[in-house]
Design a protein around this motif. Structure first.
Motif, short mmCIF file in Angstrom:
data_model
loop_
_atom_site.label_atom_id
_atom_site.label_comp_id
_atom_site.label_asym_id
_atom_site.label_seq_id
_atom_site.Cartn_x
_atom_site.Cartn_y
_atom_site.Cartn_z
N ARG A 7 0.86 -1.19 0.00
CA ARG A 7 0.00 0.00 0.00
C ARG A 7 0.88 1.22 0.00
O ARG A 7 1.92 1.24 0.65
CB ARG A 7 -0.90 0.03 1.23
CG ARG A 7 -1.91 -1.08 1.22
CD ARG A 7 -3.00 -0.81 2.23
NE ARG A 7 -4.04 -1.78 2.07
CZ ARG A 7 -5.16 -1.56 1.39
NH1 ARG A 7 -5.39 -0.39 0.85
NH2 ARG A 7 -6.08 -2.49 1.28
N GLU A 8 0.44 2.24 -0.72
CA GLU A 8 1.14 3.52 -0.71
C GLU A 8 0.40 4.45 0.23
O GLU A 8 -0.78 4.75 0.02
CB GLU A 8 1.22 4.09 -2.13
CG GLU A 8 2.09 3.23 -3.02
CD GLU A 8 2.29 3.78 -4.41
OE1 GLU A 8 1.75 4.87 -4.73
OE2 GLU A 8 2.99 3.12 -5.20
N ILE A 9 1.09 4.85 1.28
CA ILE A 9 0.48 5.67 2.33
C ILE A 9 1.04 7.09 2.21
O ILE A 9 2.25 7.27 2.16
CB ILE A 9 0.76 5.07 3.72
CG1 ILE A 9 0.19 3.65 3.78
CG2 ILE A 9 0.18 5.95 4.82
CD1 ILE A 9 0.50 2.91 5.06
N ASN A 10 0.16 8.05 2.16
CA ASN A 10 0.55 9.44 1.93
C ASN A 10 1.00 10.15 3.20
O ASN A 10 0.44 11.16 3.59
CB ASN A 10 -0.61 10.22 1.28
CG ASN A 10 -0.92 9.71 -0.10
OD1 ASN A 10 -0.02 9.36 -0.85
ND2 ASN A 10 -2.20 9.63 -0.42
N THR A 11 2.01 9.60 3.84
CA THR A 11 2.62 10.25 4.99
C THR A 11 4.04 9.71 5.14
O THR A 11 4.42 8.75 4.50
CB THR A 11 1.77 10.06 6.28
OG1 THR A 11 2.24 10.94 7.29
CG2 THR A 11 1.83 8.64 6.78
N ASP A 12 4.81 10.34 6.01
CA ASP A 12 6.21 9.97 6.14
C ASP A 12 6.38 8.63 6.85
O ASP A 12 5.51 8.16 7.56
CB ASP A 12 6.98 11.07 6.89
CG ASP A 12 6.46 11.23 8.31
OD1 ASP A 12 7.13 10.76 9.23
OD2 ASP A 12 5.37 11.83 8.46
N GLU A 97 9.29 1.64 2.88
CA GLU A 97 10.29 2.34 2.08
C GLU A 97 9.70 3.68 1.64
O GLU A 97 8.49 3.81 1.45
CB GLU A 97 10.74 1.51 0.88
CG GLU A 97 9.63 1.16 -0.09
CD GLU A 97 10.12 0.29 -1.24
OE1 GLU A 97 10.91 0.78 -2.06
OE2 GLU A 97 9.69 -0.86 -1.29
N ASP A 98 10.57 4.67 1.52
CA ASP A 98 10.15 5.99 1.07
C ASP A 98 9.82 5.93 -0.41
O ASP A 98 10.51 5.28 -1.19
CB ASP A 98 11.26 7.02 1.30
CG ASP A 98 11.53 7.26 2.78
OD1 ASP A 98 10.56 7.21 3.57
OD2 ASP A 98 12.70 7.48 3.14
N LEU A 99 8.76 6.64 -0.79
CA LEU A 99 8.40 6.76 -2.20
C LEU A 99 9.07 8.00 -2.77
O LEU A 99 9.19 9.02 -2.08
CB LEU A 99 6.88 6.87 -2.36
CG LEU A 99 6.09 5.63 -1.97
CD1 LEU A 99 4.60 5.93 -1.93
CD2 LEU A 99 6.39 4.50 -2.95
N PRO A 100 9.52 7.96 -4.04
CA PRO A 100 10.20 9.12 -4.64
C PRO A 100 9.35 10.39 -4.63
O PRO A 100 9.86 11.48 -4.41
CB PRO A 100 10.49 8.68 -6.07
CG PRO A 100 10.26 7.22 -6.12
CD PRO A 100 9.43 6.84 -4.95
N GLU A 101 8.04 10.24 -4.82
CA GLU A 101 7.16 11.41 -4.86
C GLU A 101 6.63 11.79 -3.48
O GLU A 101 5.75 12.64 -3.35
CB GLU A 101 6.00 11.17 -5.84
CG GLU A 101 5.07 10.04 -5.47
CD GLU A 101 5.54 8.65 -5.93
OE1 GLU A 101 4.81 7.69 -5.67
OE2 GLU A 101 6.64 8.51 -6.51
N GLY A 102 7.15 11.17 -2.44
CA GLY A 102 6.70 11.44 -1.08
C GLY A 102 5.77 10.34 -0.62
O GLY A 102 5.15 9.64 -1.41
N ASN A 143 -6.05 4.17 6.27
CA ASN A 143 -7.01 5.25 6.54
C ASN A 143 -6.71 5.95 7.86
O ASN A 143 -6.82 7.17 7.96
CB ASN A 143 -8.44 4.71 6.54
CG ASN A 143 -8.90 4.30 5.17
OD1 ASN A 143 -8.36 4.74 4.15
ND2 ASN A 143 -9.87 3.41 5.11
N ALA A 144 -6.30 5.19 8.87
CA ALA A 144 -5.99 5.80 10.18
C ALA A 144 -4.78 6.71 10.07
O ALA A 144 -4.78 7.83 10.60
CB ALA A 144 -5.74 4.72 11.22
N VAL A 145 -3.74 6.25 9.37
CA VAL A 145 -2.52 7.04 9.26
C VAL A 145 -2.72 8.24 8.34
O VAL A 145 -2.35 9.36 8.69
CB VAL A 145 -1.34 6.17 8.77
CG1 VAL A 145 -0.11 7.01 8.52
CG2 VAL A 145 -1.03 5.09 9.80
N GLU A 146 -3.34 8.02 7.19
CA GLU A 146 -3.56 9.13 6.26
C GLU A 146 -4.61 10.10 6.80
O GLU A 146 -4.50 11.30 6.59
CB GLU A 146 -4.02 8.61 4.90
CG GLU A 146 -2.91 7.99 4.10
CD GLU A 146 -3.38 7.48 2.74
OE1 GLU A 146 -4.60 7.39 2.52
OE2 GLU A 146 -2.50 7.21 1.92
#
Length: 183
Positions: A7-12, A97-102, A143-146
């Motif tokens: 899953r790609e999660i939109n946070t650090d 792992e970090d995603l290149p686009e954040g 969902n909880a993290v984002e």
């Protein structure tokens, strides 16, 4: 049953890592979890109520952490006993792992086994249920993290326009996640 996905999660990554080690976050993400407490060092104790086909059971069990590489990977292992219904065992190897686009890619390999009455239901029902549980957990986790980041962004924007009204609208969710992560 084995399942591999990501899953790609939109946070650090640090936020995702902290959430993975939080009993409160995990309790909110495990479908049917009634209670979870403990620490990552000692493991968590949990009570989960689930219905698999015609069998409904309350599982009491433990979750432990191993193979921990700080901020990068860990293995979650759980075992629950549901009395006459049988038992369930499983584990998930999780890597970040970090995603290149954040953002952060959370990858997982899940393995689950059951015994007792549950095993008599057949592998198609059990495999389908286990896949559904894993998907639900990781979707709830994402969902909880984002959701916390979105709540914070919304509060900042609304706060500029509406002052105290923004706190009433988004403060509960932001407060919950910040409290969980100790921020």
């Amino acid at each position: 049953m084995q399942l591999t996905d990501s899953r790609e999660i939109n946070t650090d990554r640090a936020t995702v890592w902290a959430a993975l080690l939080s009993a409160e976050v995990l309790k909110e993400c495990v479908p049917g979890c009634k209670e979870m407490y403990g620490t990552p060092e000692d493991g968590f104790e949990a009570t989960v109520v689930q219905k698999v086909g015609p069998v409904k059971a309350t599982f009491k069990g433990a979750v432990s952490f191993s193979d921990i590489v700080e901020g990068e990977a860990l293995t979650l292992t759980g075992e629950g006993k549901g009395g006459a219904a049988g038992f369930a065992k499983g584990g998930a190897k999780v890597t970040l792992e970090d995603l290149p686009e954040g953002g952060t890619r959370l990858s997982y390999d899940v393995e689950a086994k059951v015994g007792g009455k549950l095993a008599q239901l057949g592998s198609r029902i059990i495999d389908g249920f286990a896949k559904k549980m894993a998907d639900q957990f990781f979707e709830n986790f994402q969902n909880a993290v984002e959701g916390s980041s979105e709540a914070e962004d919304a509060e900042e924007q609304a706060g500029d326009r509406a002052g105290d009204q923004a706190d009433e609208q988004t403060g509960e969710k932001k407060g919950w996640f910040k409290k969980v992560l100790g921020s």
